[in-house]
Write an enzyme that holds these catalytic residues in place. Sequence first.
Site, PDB file in Angstrom:
ATOM      1  N   THR A 167      11.519  -7.470 -11.392  1.00 30.21           N
ATOM      2  CA  THR A 167      10.937  -8.798 -11.607  1.00 30.21           C
ATOM      3  C   THR A 167       9.788  -9.016 -10.626  1.00 30.21           C
ATOM      4  O   THR A 167       9.912  -8.724  -9.438  1.00 30.21           O
ATOM      5  CB  THR A 167      12.027  -9.883 -11.430  1.00 30.21           C
ATOM      6  OG1 THR A 167      13.050  -9.624 -12.384  1.00 30.21           O
ATOM      7  CG2 THR A 167      11.470 -11.283 -11.638  1.00 30.21           C
TER       8      THR A 167
ATOM      9  N   SER B 186      -3.744  -3.323  -0.623  1.00 31.35           N
ATOM     10  CA  SER B 186      -2.591  -3.985   0.005  1.00 31.35           C
ATOM     11  C   SER B 186      -2.992  -5.406   0.374  1.00 31.35           C
ATOM     12  O   SER B 186      -4.084  -5.634   0.910  1.00 31.35           O
ATOM     13  CB  SER B 186      -2.188  -3.215   1.259  1.00 31.35           C
ATOM     14  OG  SER B 186      -1.223  -3.940   1.985  1.00 31.35           O
ATOM     15  N   ALA B 187      -2.096  -6.376   0.101  1.00 35.00           N
ATOM     16  CA  ALA B 187      -2.449  -7.797   0.292  1.00 35.00           C
ATOM     17  C   ALA B 187      -2.599  -8.187   1.749  1.00 35.00           C
ATOM     18  O   ALA B 187      -3.489  -8.954   2.107  1.00 35.00           O
ATOM     19  CB  ALA B 187      -1.388  -8.678  -0.371  1.00 35.00           C
ATOM     20  N   HIS B 188      -1.712  -7.648   2.629  1.00 35.28           N
ATOM     21  CA  HIS B 188      -1.686  -8.215   3.983  1.00 35.28           C
ATOM     22  C   HIS B 188      -2.859  -7.802   4.860  1.00 35.28           C
ATOM     23  O   HIS B 188      -3.036  -8.342   5.945  1.00 35.28           O
ATOM     24  CB  HIS B 188      -0.338  -7.928   4.676  1.00 35.28           C
ATOM     25  CG  HIS B 188      -0.120  -6.519   5.110  1.00 35.28           C
ATOM     26  ND1 HIS B 188      -0.180  -6.143   6.430  1.00 35.28           N
ATOM     27  CD2 HIS B 188       0.180  -5.394   4.429  1.00 35.28           C
ATOM     28  CE1 HIS B 188       0.086  -4.846   6.531  1.00 35.28           C
ATOM     29  NE2 HIS B 188       0.305  -4.367   5.323  1.00 35.28           N
TER      30      HIS B 188
ATOM     31  N   GLY C  15       0.811  -1.210   0.000  1.00 39.89           N
ATOM     32  CA  GLY C  15       0.000   0.000   0.000  1.00 39.89           C
ATOM     33  C   GLY C  15       0.847   1.264   0.000  1.00 39.89           C
ATOM     34  O   GLY C  15       0.512   2.257  -0.651  1.00 39.89           O
ATOM     35  N   THR C  16       1.954   1.214   0.716  1.00 37.12           N
ATOM     36  CA  THR C  16       2.819   2.397   0.807  1.00 37.12           C
ATOM     37  C   THR C  16       3.337   2.782  -0.580  1.00 37.12           C
ATOM     38  O   THR C  16       3.284   3.953  -0.980  1.00 37.12           O
ATOM     39  CB  THR C  16       3.996   2.106   1.768  1.00 37.12           C
ATOM     40  OG1 THR C  16       3.441   1.825   3.059  1.00 37.12           O
ATOM     41  CG2 THR C  16       4.964   3.268   1.853  1.00 37.12           C
TER      42      THR C  16
ATOM     43  N   CYS D  36       1.315   1.513  12.544  1.00 37.16           N
ATOM     44  CA  CYS D  36       2.369   1.507  11.517  1.00 37.16           C
ATOM     45  C   CYS D  36       3.573   2.346  11.909  1.00 37.16           C
ATOM     46  O   CYS D  36       4.526   2.418  11.164  1.00 37.16           O
ATOM     47  CB  CYS D  36       1.807   2.012  10.196  1.00 37.16           C
ATOM     48  SG  CYS D  36       0.571   0.914   9.547  1.00 37.16           S
TER      49      CYS D  36
HETATM   50  C1  PLP Z   1      -5.034   3.107   5.036  1.00 39.48           C
HETATM   51  C2  PLP Z   1      -3.689   2.491   4.798  1.00 39.48           C
HETATM   52  N1  PLP Z   1      -3.007   2.826   3.692  1.00 39.48           N
HETATM   53  C3  PLP Z   1      -1.800   2.310   3.424  1.00 39.48           C
HETATM   54  C4  PLP Z   1      -1.201   1.417   4.282  1.00 39.48           C
HETATM   55  C5  PLP Z   1       0.151   0.876   3.940  1.00 39.48           C
HETATM   56  O1  PLP Z   1       0.063  -0.418   3.391  1.00 39.48           O
HETATM   57  P1  PLP Z   1       1.340  -1.386   3.392  1.00 39.48           P
HETATM   58  O2  PLP Z   1       1.522  -1.836   4.800  1.00 39.48           O
HETATM   59  O3  PLP Z   1       0.954  -2.501   2.459  1.00 39.48           O
HETATM   60  O4  PLP Z   1       2.484  -0.609   2.881  1.00 39.48           O
HETATM   61  C6  PLP Z   1      -1.876   1.045   5.465  1.00 39.48           C
HETATM   62  C7  PLP Z   1      -1.233   0.127   6.442  1.00 39.48           C
HETATM   63  O5  PLP Z   1      -1.536   0.151   7.614  1.00 39.48           O
HETATM   64  C8  PLP Z   1      -3.151   1.595   5.722  1.00 39.48           C
HETATM   65  O6  PLP Z   1      -3.845   1.275   6.816  1.00 39.48           O
END
Ligand code: PLP
Length: 376
Positions: free
Chosen positions: A227, A189-191, A72-73, A314
Amino acid sequence: MPGPETYLDWNATAPLRPEAAAAMTAALGHCGNPSSVHRWGRAARATVERARIAVAALVGAPAEAVIFVSGGTEANHLAILGAGRQRVLVSAVEHGSVLQAAATAEQIPVDRDGVVRLDLLDLMLGKEPTPALVSVMFANNETGVIQPVAEIAAVAHARGALFHCDAVQAAGKIPLDSSAIGADLVTLSAHKIGGPPGVGALLARGGLDLTPLLRGGGQERGRRAGTENLSGIVGFAAAAAAAAAEIAVYDRVRASRDALEAEIVAVAPEAVVLGHAAPRLPNTTAIAMPGTAAETQIIALDLDGVMVSAGAACSSGKVGPSHVLKAMGLAPDIAATTIRVSLGWATTERDVSRFLQSWTALYRRRRGSTEKARAA
Ligand SMILES: Cc1ncc(COP(=O)(O)O)c(C=O)c1O
């Protein structure tokens, strides 16, 4: 409180789904670079393309929209930096990966429930003719509050702006339809849905020009070199398919969350459920126990085997003031006593009652010691 551990921090990360683990194990047994022309390469390419269809289906988007990235980041960075708009507007409650990708962005205020002020967004956009990008999340990671994204898209588009929506927390928890959202760019985001960490996707509407952040081998149609993370991508796809098939489980999750909140308010009338007047994700609650620091609550709950977070998890385990709660206008002493409890598809009634037992015991201990101190 003896017994198994209770995980109520699903917004931080979800457990790997068995379907994802199985798909990943199988993929790890195959050698082949999707860019190679020979049969092993072609097989790897076919695997990536099947995964693309499954991930796109989670949000009802065409497969070509999906750009696989590292999470996601990265997707948020690619959207904000790659869209190439000089002017960027983000809501004040965005995830750090949006706020920091757009360090000079203008912040759109939210109301007391954490909902974006559409009137102010329109005013801000109207002030300057520079083509802008607006980035507003679908649902907030700390409170679960859902934004009126279709309206935001309409306001943005009417003012010639692009709209990016970080749907990381909403995906898999509520049905999503990318054409109803109306966003030009969507982050996943997958996780958070039972796939592995370290893989995600940016979905880009057809015809949108994106400048890649990473250049080299031209993968992902030139939009993200490197890759492909094949096992991560197939794990993501398996999780997306399972999440889409089981989305109805969130009716039960919502009922558990609502029961949890009702019990908290019954036991502790001064407890505050944040954002409760706004539409929210079915799994998330942010609760303030006035007078008891969030850290104290988290440690006490953890000692009882119950895992929750204070606001966003995070920030490397650091419990600092939450920019989300601040933007909602919450008094700092209430914000500092707020914990986030997030449920998931495997949460049981026993998990909820273990949480309630632990939280209530702490609340009573704290109230008892406050009363003693007052009487002394
Ligand atoms: C709203 C939101 N966006 C982005 C992210 C970031 O995703 P990733 O952990 O896959 O980088 C998070 C992770 O907590 C999130 O809650």
